[in-house]
Motif scaffolding. Structure first.
Motif, PDB file in Angstrom:
ATOM      1  N   ASP A 100       0.858  -1.181   0.000  1.00 11.03           N
ATOM      2  CA  ASP A 100       0.000   0.000   0.000  1.00 11.03           C
ATOM      3  C   ASP A 100       0.901   1.241   0.000  1.00 11.03           C
ATOM      4  O   ASP A 100       1.627   1.501   0.965  1.00 11.03           O
TER       5      ASP A 100
ATOM      6  N   ASP B  84       0.461   4.393   0.251  1.00  5.28           N
ATOM      7  CA  ASP B  84       0.251   5.424   1.265  1.00  5.28           C
ATOM      8  C   ASP B  84       0.847   5.048   2.620  1.00  5.28           C
ATOM      9  O   ASP B  84       1.012   5.923   3.482  1.00  5.28           O
ATOM     10  N   HIS B  85       1.143   3.753   2.817  1.00  6.20           N
ATOM     11  CA  HIS B  85       1.668   3.307   4.109  1.00  6.20           C
ATOM     12  C   HIS B  85       3.082   2.742   3.987  1.00  6.20           C
ATOM     13  O   HIS B  85       3.512   1.959   4.843  1.00  6.20           O
TER      14      HIS B  85
ATOM     15  N   GLU C 291       5.308   3.213   7.122  1.00  7.71           N
ATOM     16  CA  GLU C 291       4.963   2.283   8.200  1.00  7.71           C
ATOM     17  C   GLU C 291       5.496   0.882   7.898  1.00  7.71           C
ATOM     18  O   GLU C 291       5.999   0.186   8.795  1.00  7.71           O
TER      19      GLU C 291
ATOM     20  N   ASN D 225      -0.814  -3.700   5.750  1.00 12.12           N
ATOM     21  CA  ASN D 225      -0.717  -2.715   4.668  1.00 12.12           C
ATOM     22  C   ASN D 225      -0.222  -3.346   3.372  1.00 12.12           C
ATOM     23  O   ASN D 225       0.544  -2.747   2.604  1.00 12.12           O
TER      24      ASN D 225
END
Length: 282
Positions: A105, A107-108, A111, A168
């Motif tokens: 993902d 956007d993550h 993380e 994610n």
């Protein structure tokens, strides 16, 4: 002449300094630039602030030399396959191979880098894949894995997608590519088929006996009805019918004997003696 030599040395010294300056500048420029190729994203690690939020897309970007370092993620969909041996609801062992198409993902990505690193998929997918396969397979009997394979695949896809989302990771496709049973199940299937064949044979024998019984009943009823009709005819018309049947039978027997070449007919009574050359009085 000595002044000319000193001028040359001074000139060469200046050239060396300029060249050194250009080299330092070029080195600084090269360390402050990095390139992100197509299908990739960069996560920046800052020595003072840690992993920076956000990602860098394709292209050439600047960074602070010696303070920042880029880590490149491949965000394209990649295939992964892994196998698992699981127990079914009826305690049969089944070997399955699962193929997934996964990608991070975007956007993550910070993380993911912080918690899992660059090899996030190799750390997560095999473990959660085995977990999901064992949980789903335990809900079905061994034969249902074949007869209800689309339903099983849908449950595996749904459960695995939800588990991967917790890390994610996006799954674009999940498919069961191989399914194999243990030798115990093959023996159980063979015994079941033999039992079914024996049951079918027993049903056939029972059905044939029933048909023979019905045929015997119909035959006996027909013979009884024929005897009744003959008895009624004899009572009504006398013994004429019996004599007619006797004549017909004798006629049929005579015809058979007449057609046989090995049978000679000798009439009964004294007039029927066929002794050639002898007189009856003697």
């Amino acid at each position: 002449m000595a002044g000319g030599g000193q001028a040359a040395v001074s000139f060469l010294t200046r050239i060396a300094k300029v060249a050194a300056g250009i080299g330092v500048a070029a080195s600084a420029a090269s360390t402050s630039l990095y390139t992100v190729d197509g299908g990739e994203r960069a996560v920046i690690f800052d020595r003072l602030r840690g992993v920076l939020p956000g990602t860098e897309s394709e292209g050439t970007h600047f960074l602070v030399p010696f303070l920042q370092k880029p880590f490149i993620f491949d965000i394209r969909t990649r295939p992964h396959s892994f196998s698992s041996t699981s127990g079914t609801k009826d305690l049969q062992m089944v070997s399955l191979t699962l193929r997934v198409l996964s990608r991070p993902d975007v956007d993550h990505l910070p993380e993911i880098f912080t918690s899992l690193g660059l090899e996030y998929d190799e750390k997560v997918l095999p473990s959660i894949g085995n977990e999901v396969l064992k949980a789903v397979v335990a809900q079905f009997n061994a034969d249902q894995l074949l007869t209800e394979r689309p339903h099983v695949s849908a449950l595996v896809r749904e459960s695995l997608t939800q588990r991967a989302r917790e890390f994610n990771i996006v799954l674009d496709d999940v498919a069961i590519t191989h399914l194999a049973y243990g030798p115990e199940f093959a023996q159980a299937v063979e015994k079941k088929q033999v039992a079914q064949q024996e049951a079918e044979r027993s049903r056939f024998l029972v059905a044939r006996a029933e048909q023979e019984r019905r045929a015997a009943i119909v035959r006996a009823e027909g013979e009884s009805e024929a005897a009744r009709l003959i008895s009624e005819a004899t009572t009504t018309a006398g013994n004429g019918l019996i004599e007619l049947r006797r004549i017909e039978a004798a006629k049929e027997i005579a015809g058979v004997l007449a057609r046989s070449p090995n049978v000679s007919y000798i009439p009964a009574g004294d007039n029927g003696q066929m002794l050639l050359g002898l007189n009856a009085a003697r």
